[in-house]
Design an enzyme around this catalytic site. Structure first.
Site, PDB file in Angstrom:
ATOM      1  CG  ASN A  42      -1.667  -1.633   7.292  1.00  0.00           C
ATOM      2  OD1 ASN A  42      -1.649  -2.615   8.025  1.00  0.00           O
ATOM      3  ND2 ASN A  42      -0.691  -0.740   7.255  1.00  0.00           N
ATOM      4  CD  GLU A  82       3.215  -0.203   7.917  1.00  0.00           C
ATOM      5  OE1 GLU A  82       2.898   0.985   8.019  1.00  0.00           O
ATOM      6  OE2 GLU A  82       2.706  -0.973   7.060  1.00  0.00           O
ATOM      7  CB  THR A  96      13.185   8.878  -0.400  1.00  0.00           C
ATOM      8  OG1 THR A  96      12.730   8.744   0.950  1.00  0.00           O
ATOM      9  CG2 THR A  96      13.365   7.493  -0.997  1.00  0.00           C
ATOM     10  CG  ASP A 130       4.932   2.009   0.580  1.00  0.00           C
ATOM     11  OD1 ASP A 130       5.892   2.113   1.371  1.00  0.00           O
ATOM     12  OD2 ASP A 130       3.753   2.236   0.909  1.00  0.00           O
TER      13      ASP A 130
HETATM   14  O1  RIB Z   1       3.405   3.900   3.019  1.00  0.00           O
HETATM   15  C1  RIB Z   1       2.018   4.092   2.971  1.00  0.00           C
HETATM   16  C2  RIB Z   1       1.323   3.061   3.780  1.00  0.00           C
HETATM   17  O2  RIB Z   1       1.693   3.226   5.134  1.00  0.00           O
HETATM   18  C3  RIB Z   1      -0.175   3.153   3.768  1.00  0.00           C
HETATM   19  O3  RIB Z   1      -0.761   2.407   2.718  1.00  0.00           O
HETATM   20  C4  RIB Z   1      -0.552   2.659   5.152  1.00  0.00           C
HETATM   21  O4  RIB Z   1      -1.223   1.447   5.160  1.00  0.00           O
HETATM   22  C5  RIB Z   1       0.747   2.586   5.937  1.00  0.00           C
HETATM   23  O5  RIB Z   1       1.183   1.301   6.056  1.00  0.00           O
END
Ligand code: RIB
Length: 302
Positions: A13, A141, A220, A253
């Protein structure tokens, strides 16, 4: 033969970020900071985080044939990620609208765009990549049927890591492949169906997720670190170093990518999580998602 420590299957994204003093109530307008545009997306973030730490990493994702897509590809390549399997076109690049408050906490709305067009056929077309990956990591996503196909496409002996974010009910085929399932407390509550769990009992949630079939679970806990649990053993808390949080976007992430990479190198779950909490902590000390991810040297210096 594993050419890749980590294959990330997931979203990419453009993050449109505004700092706010507080979030508006329904019907209210507030003023925020200048707009910043960063490369993001949970899949693209994981790939950059792993590569920056030194992992041989490939990304399987879909972006639009547009400026946001080029921003994302440039960021992946600069980090050393193999982008040969990134599909281009079919829809505009996904966009995340993000507000960050003074405590560093974020709120995110994602328009999936091209992420929603990453299909099971795209997974099947990348069979050669799956055959060469030690660990496959996914998030939610992208379509769930695409994640399910990624579970099926794994080579024998390759490990599957899932961050079910944003959370959805998981089919048994996916849940029983997770080793580990990596999720925060909100996601754990959702995956378990909400009711019947004490909010102050992440251990109970982890046990319940193991009982549902996950091979191992990592919950987490933000600044408190993480909780790891695997069949038979007791849950173990892994504390995080204390840092000043500027922006938590993407820290989860970075944590998951670091965890997946170190598990693939053969570390046990507690040892890999102890490294991953340090990576996550480093990531909250700078603005943005990918721009905040540390190198191995920066993690060692924390
Ligand atoms: O986990 C963070 C991410 O969640 C962001 O970078 C945004 O793009 C969403 O996907």
């Amino acid at each position: 033969m594993n050419d890749y420590d980590l294959l990330v299957v997931g979203s990419a994204n453009a993050d449109l970020v505004i700092g706010v003093e507080r979030r508006p109530a329904p019907g209210e307008t507030v003023l925020g900071s200048d707009l910043a545009v960063h490369p993001g997306g949970k899949g693209a973030n994981q790939a950059v985080a792993a590569a920056r730490l030194g992992a041989r990493t490939a990304l399987l994702a879909r972006v639009g044939d547009d400026a946001h897509g080029r921003l994302l590809l440039d960021s992946q390549r600069a980090a050393g990620v193999d982008t040969g399997a990134v599909r281009v076109g079919g829809a505009p690049t996904g966009v995340a609208l993000i507000t960050v408050d003074p405590s560093g906490d974020n709120s995110i709305v994602v328009s999936p765009g091209a992420n929603a067009r990453l299909t099971p056929d795209d997974i099947r077309d990348a069979a050669g990549l799956f055959a060469r990956a030690r660990v496959v990591s996914a998030q939610l996503e992208i379509p769930l049927e695409t994640v399910t196909e990624a579970v099926r496409a794994r080579a024998a002996g390759s490990r599957f890591v899932l961050n079910p974010s944003p959370p959805r009910p998981l089919p048994a085929e996916v849940l029983t492949a997770c080793d580990p399932l990596v999720l925060n407390e909100h996601e754990a509550r959702f995956v378990l169906g909400g009711d019947g769990f004490d909010d102050k009992d992440p251990e109970g949630r982890a046990r319940a997720l193991l009982a549902r079939g996950a091979r191992s679970v990592v919950v987490t806990l933000g600044a408190e670190g993480a909780l790891v649990a695997e069949g038979g053993g007791t849950a173990v808390r892994v504390p995080s170093p204390r840092v000043g949080a500027v922006d938590t976007t993407g820290a989860g992430d970075a944590f998951t990518a670091a965890l997946a990479w170190r598990l693939g190198l053969g570390e046990d779950l507690v040892t890999a999580a102890a490294f991953a909490v340090r990576v996550g902590a480093a990531a909250v000390t700078k603005e943005g998602a990918q721009a905040s991810f540390p190198t191995a040297e920066e993690v060692a210096a924390l």
